[in-house]
Every structure is written in C-alpha cells, then in structure tokens.
Scaffold this motif. Structure first.
Motif, PDB file in Angstrom:
ATOM      1  N   ASN A  25       3.501 -71.084  -3.541  1.00  0.00           N
ATOM      2  CA  ASN A  25       3.738 -69.650  -3.676  1.00  0.00           C
ATOM      3  C   ASN A  25       3.547 -69.222  -5.130  1.00  0.00           C
ATOM      4  OD1 ASN A  25       4.600 -68.936  -0.899  1.00  0.00           O
ATOM      5  ND2 ASN A  25       6.273 -70.365  -1.337  1.00  0.00           N
ATOM      6  N   VAL A  26       2.529 -68.404  -5.372  1.00  0.00           N
ATOM      7  CA  VAL A  26       2.162 -67.947  -6.708  1.00  0.00           C
ATOM      8  C   VAL A  26       2.610 -66.497  -6.881  1.00  0.00           C
ATOM      9  CG1 VAL A  26       0.241 -67.499  -8.288  1.00  0.00           C
ATOM     10  CG2 VAL A  26       0.179 -69.510  -6.777  1.00  0.00           C
ATOM     11  N   VAL A  27       3.273 -66.218  -7.997  1.00  0.00           N
ATOM     12  CA  VAL A  27       3.651 -64.847  -8.361  1.00  0.00           C
ATOM     13  C   VAL A  27       2.810 -64.438  -9.565  1.00  0.00           C
ATOM     14  CG1 VAL A  27       5.523 -63.311  -9.050  1.00  0.00           C
ATOM     15  CG2 VAL A  27       5.998 -65.243  -7.530  1.00  0.00           C
ATOM     16  N   VAL A  28       2.136 -63.306  -9.457  1.00  0.00           N
ATOM     17  CA  VAL A  28       1.243 -62.862 -10.526  1.00  0.00           C
ATOM     18  C   VAL A  28       1.961 -62.862 -11.870  1.00  0.00           C
ATOM     19  CG1 VAL A  28      -0.007 -60.854 -11.420  1.00  0.00           C
ATOM     20  CG2 VAL A  28      -0.281 -61.521  -9.019  1.00  0.00           C
ATOM     21  N   GLN A  29       3.196 -62.330 -11.876  1.00  0.00           N
ATOM     22  CA  GLN A  29       3.911 -62.172 -13.148  1.00  0.00           C
ATOM     23  C   GLN A  29       4.389 -63.503 -13.737  1.00  0.00           C
ATOM     24  OE1 GLN A  29       4.178 -60.135 -10.529  1.00  0.00           O
ATOM     25  NE2 GLN A  29       3.322 -58.277 -11.473  1.00  0.00           N
TER      26      GLN A  29
END
Length: 260
Positions: free
Chosen positions: A217-221
C-alpha cells in the motif's frame, strides 16, 4: 424428423441449429482459454500485456498518462472500454473484463496480464480476480484511488438524490457487494497486489478505503510530503508513474521511493 418439414422450414431449422452450434463452440473456446491458464501460478518474471480499467463513468481518456508511461517502457497496453456508460453493475463490468483478458491472452500468447484499475475500476479488477477467473490470469494488480471499502461521497450523493446508479449504490460503505468482496482474504492468491492512494483525495473518503490487507500500500504523501494530488490527478501523478515501474516489472514488487 427434418424430412417431414417443407424445404423452407428445413432450411430455417438447420440455420438455427448452425447458429446454436457456433454459440456453443464460442463458449467452449472461452472456457478452454480460461482453463488453460489455471494450470498453475503464472510466472512472475515474465511481464505480459497491461490492461487499464477506468473508473466510474468509464472515461478512458483519464488513463492516457498511465498508458504513456507503460508504452515508454515497451509494454503493450489495452484500455478496457466499460459496458454501457460505466455506471452499471460492477459484476457485469468484471465479467466484461474477463472477456477482454481472454482475448488479449489469446492474441498475444502471453502467459498472463498485469491489470491497473483506477478508482471504481480497481473494484472491478478485484471482482474479476475473485469471481471471474482473473486469479489464474493476472500476474500483478495495481489499484489507484479505489473505494475498496466504499466512499462516503457515494453515500452522500445517494442521500441527496434519493438514490444513484447501480455502481454508485454498490460503492456505498458496507454495500452487499463490498461486504461480499471484502469477506475473508482481501488479496486472494494468484496475482501480487499493490495500491496507491493520496491523502488529499476528496472523492474516496476516508482515503484509507483504498488500501487492501495483504497488498503493498503506497501513499503519495509518504513519498512526496507536500503533494496535493487529488483523486482526478492520480493517473498523472509522478508517484503513480514510479509505482507502475516498481510494481509491474519483472522483479519483485517494491515501493517507488521519492518521486517528487
């Protein structure tokens, strides 16, 4: 029995039987194609064609930035046209995705496909994997800003309007479709899974709805702290472009790292 019919009726009956035979043959071919890919896990080191699945409303132009990145990497890309106006039953969209995957695998000769689902398209991809044969055909699945656990925006829209189209109703938090989809393993075996979301997304709320248990799970921020990427800007976001490269290559899935 046919001898008792007039020549005209006999031709009609024979024509109908021929059409039925062709339909049965087409069904058998489809089932064989799907069965062949169920022989075992697809090879993870052999990236095949990429299918891009648009979101609610089916606007394929929104996927142009993704297609451009992938094609620059030498990947064959198919953008999936959703059934109807893209606001209908998500299960029907998943069944259509199964047909598209069958056709791409048949014509390309590849052992598998990678699939990227944007927004509601990510829910369609999960339905395909779970219920429509995709577990044996997908090598990697990446979803972008997808309301995997529903979105309060759909609930608000349905409340204000007194209802909304089928796909919108299915994206309500705790809808029957999402309860079924999220029961048990959210990332069933077959493909490897990754998601990307932006904490500035105001369409998929809460934004954590886009994450999946068992996925990368990748979060842009987390990669670009000052990013203000909206839901509609996700396909063109540099973190998403970097994630395409770090998750859909021949090597193991990995976080993209800084991409500001």
């Amino acid at each position: 029995m046919l001898e008792a019919l007039s020549p005209q009726r006999r031709r009609l009956v024979l024509g109908v039987l021929a059409v039925v035979a062709l339909l049965v043959l087409a069904l058998v071919v489809t089932l064989v194609v799907r069965a062949v890919t169920r022989d075992g896990p697809v090879p993870q080191d052999r990236p095949g064609p990429v299918l891009l699945v648009p979101g609610y409303g089916g606007r394929t132009a929104s996927l142009d930035p993704l297609a451009a990145v992938l094609r620059s990497e030498g990947r064959a890309v198919t953008v999936v046209d959703l059934v109807g106006d893209g606001t209908g039953d998500l299960d029907a969209q998943a069944d259509h995705l199964a047909d598209v995957a069958d056709g791409v695998l048949r014509t390309s000769g590849a052992p598998s496909v990678d699939v990227v689902g944007y927004s509601a398209g990510g829910v369609v991809v999960r339905l395909w994997v779970r219920d429509h044969g995709g577990a044996a055909q997908a090598r990697r699945v990446l979803t972008l800003g997808s309301p995997q656990h529903g979105t309060s925006v759909a609930a608000l829209g349905a409340e204000v309007a007194g209802g909304c189209p089928t796909a919108c109703e299915q994206l309500l938090p705790d809808s029957p479709l999402l309860r079924r989809l999220n029961a048990g393993d959210e990332t069933p075996s077959g493909p490897e899974w990754a998601t990307v979301r932006s904490s500035a997304d105001q369409v998929v709320t809460p934004t954590a709805s886009a994450a999946l248990d068992g996925a990368l799970n990748v979060v842009v921020q987390d990669n670009c702290p000052d990013a203000t990427t909206s839901h509609y800007e996700l396909p063109a976001d540099p973190v998403v472009a970097a994630t395409l490269r770090s998750t859909l290559g021949a090597g193991p899935m990995a976080s993209p790292g800084a991409a500001c």
